[in-house]
Design a protein around this motif. Sequence first.
Motif, mmCIF file in Angstrom:
data_model
loop_
_atom_site.group_PDB
_atom_site.id
_atom_site.type_symbol
_atom_site.label_atom_id
_atom_site.label_comp_id
_atom_site.label_asym_id
_atom_site.label_seq_id
_atom_site.Cartn_x
_atom_site.Cartn_y
_atom_site.Cartn_z
ATOM 1 N N SER A 40 0.698 -1.159 -0.109
ATOM 2 C CA SER A 40 0.099 0.203 -0.074
ATOM 3 C C SER A 40 0.996 1.249 0.123
ATOM 4 O O SER A 40 0.448 2.216 -0.357
ATOM 5 N N GLY A 41 2.073 1.149 0.525
ATOM 6 C CA GLY A 41 3.008 2.425 0.640
ATOM 7 C C GLY A 41 3.198 2.718 -0.951
ATOM 8 O O GLY A 41 3.362 3.870 -1.147
ATOM 9 N N TYR A 44 0.857 5.555 -1.866
ATOM 10 C CA TYR A 44 1.106 6.642 -1.568
ATOM 11 C C TYR A 44 2.253 7.313 -1.969
ATOM 12 O O TYR A 44 2.373 8.492 -2.429
ATOM 13 N N ARG A 45 3.289 6.484 -2.413
ATOM 14 C CA ARG A 45 4.489 6.911 -3.029
ATOM 15 C C ARG A 45 4.266 7.383 -4.487
ATOM 16 O O ARG A 45 4.930 8.567 -4.917
ATOM 17 N N ARG A 97 10.866 5.140 -5.552
ATOM 18 C CA ARG A 97 11.865 4.831 -4.619
ATOM 19 C C ARG A 97 12.667 5.751 -4.394
ATOM 20 O O ARG A 97 13.745 6.003 -3.694
ATOM 21 N N VAL A 105 6.847 11.650 0.969
ATOM 22 C CA VAL A 105 5.743 10.742 1.181
ATOM 23 C C VAL A 105 4.614 10.967 2.326
ATOM 24 O O VAL A 105 3.729 10.917 2.414
ATOM 25 N N ALA A 109 0.706 11.423 2.856
ATOM 26 C CA ALA A 109 0.054 10.192 3.277
ATOM 27 C C ALA A 109 -0.763 10.682 4.614
ATOM 28 O O ALA A 109 -1.723 9.940 5.170
ATOM 29 N N ARG A 115 -6.106 9.849 1.563
ATOM 30 C CA ARG A 115 -6.285 8.507 2.109
ATOM 31 C C ARG A 115 -7.843 7.805 1.780
ATOM 32 O O ARG A 115 -7.776 6.869 1.414
ATOM 33 N N ARG A 136 0.562 0.697 6.935
ATOM 34 C CA ARG A 136 0.495 1.318 8.412
ATOM 35 C C ARG A 136 -0.780 1.106 9.016
ATOM 36 O O ARG A 136 -1.111 1.063 10.309
ATOM 37 N N ASP A 137 -1.845 0.802 8.143
ATOM 38 C CA ASP A 137 -3.326 1.087 8.719
ATOM 39 C C ASP A 137 -3.917 -0.285 8.087
ATOM 40 O O ASP A 137 -5.106 -0.005 8.006
ATOM 41 N N ILE A 138 -3.417 -1.299 7.691
ATOM 42 C CA ILE A 138 -4.092 -2.356 6.904
ATOM 43 C C ILE A 138 -5.001 -3.085 7.777
ATOM 44 O O ILE A 138 -6.065 -3.236 7.598
ATOM 45 N N ARG A 163 17.674 -0.981 5.513
ATOM 46 C CA ARG A 163 17.416 0.111 4.437
ATOM 47 C C ARG A 163 18.522 0.478 3.822
ATOM 48 O O ARG A 163 18.285 0.246 2.337
ATOM 49 N N ASP A 191 4.291 9.469 10.955
ATOM 50 C CA ASP A 191 3.541 8.473 10.491
ATOM 51 C C ASP A 191 2.402 8.094 11.653
ATOM 52 O O ASP A 191 1.248 7.598 11.633
ATOM 53 N N ARG A 194 0.187 11.539 12.971
ATOM 54 C CA ARG A 194 -0.809 12.146 12.428
ATOM 55 C C ARG A 194 -2.223 11.695 12.767
ATOM 56 O O ARG A 194 -2.557 10.781 13.467
#
Length: 239
Positions: A40-41, A44-45, A97, A105, A109, A115, A136-138, A163, A191, A194
């Motif tokens: 899902s990210g 938003y990206r 990326r 991002v 988001a 959203r 984050r909110d799945i 990373r 994140d 918010r």
Amino acid sequence: MTENTRPDGIIIALDGPAGSGKSSTAKAVAERLGYRHLDSGAFYRAITYAALQAGIDPDRWETLSGDELDRLDVHGVPGERGYVMTVGGRDVSAEIRMPRVNEHVSRMAAVPTVREWLMDALRESGARGGLVADGRDIGTVVFPEAELKAYLIADAEERARRRLMEQGEADLSEQHVRVEAARLQGRDELDSNRAAAPLRQAEDAVVIDTTHLTLEQQVQRIVELARERGGVDPGGEVA
Ligand code: DC
């Protein structure tokens, strides 16, 4: 929720902070089970990338209307095992990326209209089940009814190291890892704090600390949990 309502299998929701290993784990679990992966990210990206390309000032993102978002022409095109992000019909998998997108991002988001605008597309991906979705909110907002929810965590420095390795960075010195860890923690804070669908653990999520786990161990753990919850692949065989 009975299995019959999801002809292609259960829904698995993986949430957690940046660099906790969600996306690579989700992708591998989906492969193992013959499911589809929803990152899902990436949605938003792609919106962030499209807005930057269109020259829309980030200070105005909060006021973006549904029509303006439509005009950005961002789509997640379903493929065999996942979704390819396109902007204006062009595959933007690499562009989303880029450091410029990383930097902006979280701001995109955090916008409630963005959203909401995305919600139908994200939910649609789970209509038949057989999905491993990460974000984050799945487990809290997108698929609160998911049969399996896992919340992945890891030490900030371990997440930073992963990373950097993912980005092909050669310098893994303590100093560099610390700088990257601070950057990730900054994003986590945005994140988590918010107002709209903040990063938080669903009450019924299984917490998995991946700091000392290999990718294979993380995948195994989730596949086992999926089996316990009826996660049989569409062919009827358990992976
Ligand atoms: O997982 P990622 O780094 O690709 O996520 C990019 C951004 O999108 C990050 O700031 C968190 C946000 N995001 C979100 O708010 N909700 C999701 N379900 C997935 C990502």
